[in-house]
Design a protein around this motif. Structure first.
Motif, mmCIF file in Angstrom:
data_model
loop_
_atom_site.group_PDB
_atom_site.id
_atom_site.type_symbol
_atom_site.label_atom_id
_atom_site.label_comp_id
_atom_site.label_asym_id
_atom_site.label_seq_id
_atom_site.Cartn_x
_atom_site.Cartn_y
_atom_site.Cartn_z
ATOM 1 N N ILE A 120 40.660 42.168 112.625
ATOM 2 C CA ILE A 120 40.493 43.300 113.549
ATOM 3 C C ILE A 120 40.132 44.558 112.764
ATOM 4 N N PRO A 121 38.985 45.164 113.047
ATOM 5 C CA PRO A 121 38.615 46.380 112.313
ATOM 6 C C PRO A 121 39.514 47.549 112.716
ATOM 7 N N THR A 122 39.843 48.421 111.763
ATOM 8 C CA THR A 122 40.699 49.564 112.095
ATOM 9 C C THR A 122 40.019 50.480 113.104
ATOM 10 N N GLN A 123 38.670 50.477 113.112
ATOM 11 C CA GLN A 123 37.961 51.399 113.998
ATOM 12 C C GLN A 123 38.255 51.149 115.471
ATOM 13 N N VAL A 124 38.505 49.877 115.851
ATOM 14 C CA VAL A 124 38.636 49.608 117.285
ATOM 15 C C VAL A 124 39.924 50.186 117.861
ATOM 16 N N ASN A 211 38.313 55.477 98.743
ATOM 17 C CA ASN A 211 36.972 55.550 99.330
ATOM 18 C C ASN A 211 36.986 55.764 100.838
ATOM 19 N N ASN A 212 38.159 55.654 101.464
ATOM 20 C CA ASN A 212 38.238 55.652 102.923
ATOM 21 C C ASN A 212 37.789 56.995 103.519
ATOM 22 N N TYR A 213 36.909 56.910 104.495
ATOM 23 C CA TYR A 213 36.369 58.127 105.078
ATOM 24 C C TYR A 213 36.660 58.246 106.579
ATOM 25 N N PHE A 214 36.480 57.127 107.322
ATOM 26 C CA PHE A 214 36.529 57.185 108.781
ATOM 27 C C PHE A 214 37.861 57.728 109.313
ATOM 28 N N ILE A 215 38.967 57.064 108.983
ATOM 29 C CA ILE A 215 40.260 57.458 109.541
ATOM 30 C C ILE A 215 40.726 58.840 109.036
ATOM 31 N N PRO A 216 40.670 59.117 107.713
ATOM 32 C CA PRO A 216 41.092 60.458 107.272
ATOM 33 C C PRO A 216 40.309 61.580 107.953
ATOM 34 N N LEU A 228 38.568 63.634 99.126
ATOM 35 C CA LEU A 228 37.221 63.738 98.544
ATOM 36 C C LEU A 228 36.090 63.278 99.476
ATOM 37 N N PRO A 229 36.212 62.096 100.144
ATOM 38 C CA PRO A 229 35.094 61.685 101.006
ATOM 39 C C PRO A 229 34.787 62.711 102.093
ATOM 40 N N ILE A 230 35.814 63.367 102.619
ATOM 41 C CA ILE A 230 35.577 64.370 103.665
ATOM 42 C C ILE A 230 34.849 65.570 103.077
ATOM 43 N N LEU A 231 35.224 65.953 101.851
ATOM 44 C CA LEU A 231 34.547 67.081 101.201
ATOM 45 C C LEU A 231 33.081 66.740 100.921
ATOM 46 N N ILE A 232 32.838 65.480 100.552
ATOM 47 C CA ILE A 232 31.447 65.043 100.323
ATOM 48 C C ILE A 232 30.654 65.193 101.620
ATOM 49 N N ALA A 233 31.246 64.757 102.741
ATOM 50 C CA ALA A 233 30.564 64.861 104.028
ATOM 51 C C ALA A 233 30.277 66.327 104.347
ATOM 52 N N GLN A 234 31.226 67.191 103.988
ATOM 53 C CA GLN A 234 31.052 68.622 104.229
ATOM 54 C C GLN A 234 29.901 69.182 103.390
ATOM 55 N N LEU A 235 29.832 68.706 102.158
ATOM 56 C CA LEU A 235 28.744 69.123 101.271
ATOM 57 C C LEU A 235 27.407 68.697 101.859
ATOM 58 N N ARG A 236 27.373 67.498 102.432
ATOM 59 C CA ARG A 236 26.149 66.973 103.038
ATOM 60 C C ARG A 236 25.752 67.813 104.252
ATOM 61 N N ALA A 237 26.775 68.264 105.014
ATOM 62 C CA ALA A 237 26.495 69.008 106.242
ATOM 63 C C ALA A 237 26.051 70.439 105.947
ATOM 64 N N ALA A 238 26.441 70.948 104.764
ATOM 65 C CA ALA A 238 26.073 72.329 104.426
ATOM 66 C C ALA A 238 24.572 72.422 104.202
ATOM 67 N N ASP A 239 24.050 73.620 104.301
ATOM 68 C CA ASP A 239 22.609 73.769 104.095
ATOM 69 C C ASP A 239 22.292 73.472 102.643
ATOM 70 N N PHE A 240 21.655 72.350 102.473
ATOM 71 C CA PHE A 240 21.549 71.677 101.200
ATOM 72 C C PHE A 240 20.729 72.439 100.169
#
Lengths: 281, 305
Positions: A120-124, A211-216, A228-240
């Motif tokens: 069972i995937p955690t996402q469901v 490495n977990n990103y979805f749940i955090p 860290l993965p959330i900060l990476i996503a934030q870096l990606r969302a910033a005006d690059f």
């Protein structure tokens, strides 16, 4: 016969060429990352090279002084990954112990049940999980990211396999004869014998949590709580394009290289551990 | 005497239940209750329309009907499957090839530990960071474009992330790089489990290496092959980190790289709990069917004895 040897030689040569090509394909990105994290923004805009420059320390210092709380993020990631990997291996071993050493009513049914929920995937159940975290008032807390690690069917399955092959019942009976309680027998007799399996699974659990990103990303909102993965996503969302690219590469290197360094030291055990649990031999 | 012995065993065996308590307590609280809550939510209309909260009102299967009728689900399912297949075909092909090479005694490949270490490495890398790395490397001003231009392969920068198929190909390629090492190692274990006598007998009978591979290795590898295939498919359905970071959650260009879990994540963020619940239940059902196939193929039950 000679012709046969010749054809094996050719096949071997092809095999080596293809294997070397794929090794390069796997490593190229990380080499490029390492090189780029040593180059300044100006150099990076200039062109492509595989020759390292001398801005690594400057890029790292800029990163630490920048707006993203990366050091805090690494600490958060470390705390969550360390605690959840400890919980995972300890309680998975305990669950495996319950189902290996004892014979009780419903044992087979419980085993089948755990195997059934393994996929069972955690996402469901993420929606219910977010609701639960909200109802408990645990937003921005690490508890919902650490405690669920106690119930990890995949780690349990590996432990069960290893234990069935490596834990002699005679030792447990001897401990009982000496008057040790069941809990003490588990901690003193079983756990030390499980050390190799525990080490391998701890690495896997640590990396998975790191490495977990979805749940955090659904649970942590405040900057000082983010991993860290959330900060990476934030870096990606910033005006690059406004970014100092040297810092961007430094940030990615900062998230990736700790795992690579640990892996290089422990690769023998990690690669060996991939098969032992999942697949029937 | 007999009775006493039995009660003693009984006394020990109750500890079996005690040691199961932590696992089941945590499982019930953090997985089972959320799962039921998700299913429960799927039957209610519950979302924000502007600043007004709509619901929760019981709508029966209304959310499912809406999901299945508005067409998005089909598109995102198709996207997910296309990107999974694009990554999985090279993954299974090269994994089989490498596993066959590594286990072939007449080839005697040296440096196996090095190769295995290197090809497994990407599996441990944080998918979010790896995607961010690819985003910067393949951006319009990134080093890959600069490299291609300096080699004279292209005249002006190629917009990898503005074209449907190059975006999908990048995502599939990253999944391939991250997973083929893992699959190689699993298949190798399976191949090493096949009896040497069979190969020797085949060689004596004059079978060629290709014949041996297709007539002996592949059929005997079937259980592991099915395991790899279905677990990869389940993993493929969960594809999220790579496309989410690479496209900043947009699934662009024109939502052609939007996956099912990215869709779920959108509903979770916009707090449309009804649709998020229904989507989760659909994903659960698909996964359950696939798991059942693995269960059958692997014959797990034998092992639990």
């Amino acid at each position: 016969m000679k012709k046969n040897i010749g054809s094996i030689g050719i096949r071997r040569a092809i095999a080596y060429i293809v294997l070397v090509f794929f090794s390069i394909l796997c490593l190229f990105w990380f080499v490029l990352l390492l090189v780029n994290s040593t180059r300044s923004n100006g150099e990076l805009a200039g062109g492509f090279t595989l020759i390292p420059s001398r801005f690594f320390v400057i890029n790292m210092t800029n990163l630490f002084k920048g707006s993203l709380p990366v050091v805090r993020g690494m600490l958060n990631s470390l705390i969550i990954a360390a605690l959840s990997s400890i919980l995972t291996v300890y309680f998975s071993t305990m669950t495996a112990y319950a189902l290996t050493v004892y014979r009780f009513k419903g044992r087979t049914a419980i085993l089948t049940f755990i195997l059934a929920i393994m996929m069972i995937p955690t996402q469901v159940s993420a929606l219910g999980f977010v609701n639960l975290v909200g109802a408990m008032g645990l937003e921005d807390s690490f508890i919902p990211l650490i405690v669920p690690a106690v119930a990890s069917p995949v780690t349990f399955f590996y432990m069960k396999q290893y234990m069935s092959a490596n834990l002699p019942m005679s030792l447990i009976e001897a401990a009982r004869m000496d008057g040790a309680g069941e809990f003490k027998t588990f901690n003193m007799v079983c756990l030390p014998l499980m050390k190799p399996a525990i080490a391998v699974q701890m690495i896997f659990a640590f990396v998975a949590s790191w490495n977990n990103y979805f749940i955090p990303s659904l649970v942590l909102y405040k900057d000082e709580k983010k991993t860290l993965p959330i900060l990476i996503a934030q870096l990606r969302a910033a005006d690059f394009l406004k970014f100092d690219m040297g810092q961007v590469y430094a940030m990615i290197a900062f998230s990736i290289f700790p795992v690579i360094v640990v892996y290089l030291f422990l690769s023998k055990y990690i690669v060996g551990g991939v098969t032992a649990g999942g697949v029937k031999e | 005497m007999v009775k006493k012995e039995k009660s003693k065993i009984g006394r020990y065996n109750k500890w079996g239940y005690i040691f199961l308590i932590p696992f089941f307590a945590v499982f019930v609280v953090f997985q089972l209750i959320p799962l039921f809550n998700t299913i429960y939510n799927s039957f209610f209309e519950n979302y924000m329309s502007g600043l007004t909260q709509i619901g929760p009102n019981f709508v029966g299967l209304g959310n499912y009907k809406e999901l299945l009728s508005n067409g998005d689900l089909g598109v995102y399912f198709k996207n997910t499957m296309i990107m999974w297949v694009m990554g999985f075909i090279p993954q299974i092909f090269f994994s089989l090839l490498f596993a066959a090479w590594f286990t072939n005694p007449s080839l005697k490949i040296k440096g196996q530990r090095f190769f295995k270490t290197v090809i497994y490495l990407p599996n441990l890398i944080m998918a979010a960071a790896f995607s961010m790395l690819f985003f910067t490397l393949f951006s319009r001003v990134g080093p890959i474009n600069k490299m291609l231009i300096s080699f004279g392969l292209i005249a002006k920068p190629y917009q990898f992330l503005s074209n449907v198929w190059s975006t999908r190909a990048l995502i599939a390629f990253m999944n391939f790089i991250m997973w083929f090492g893992n699959t190689t190692i699993l298949l190798m274990a399976g191949m090493l489990g096949i009896s040497k006598d069979l190969y020797e007998a085949a060689e004596v009978d004059g079978a060629t290496p290709t014949q041996i591979f297709f007539r002996i290795t592949l059929p005997l590898l079937k259980p592991i092959f099915v395991y790899v295939m279905i677990t990869s498919l389940i993993g493929g359905l969960q594809m999220y980190d790579v496309p989410q970071i690479l496209t900043d959650g947009t699934g662009d260009p024109m939502r052609s790289s939007m996956t099912l879990i990215m869709y779920l994540n959108r509903h979770l963020y916009s707090k449309n709990y009804g649709l998020a619940g229904a989507l989760s239940v659909i994903l659960l059902l698909i996964t359950a069917v696939l798991s059942l196939i693995v269960f059958r193929a692997m014959d797990f039950k034998k092992e639990t004895k």
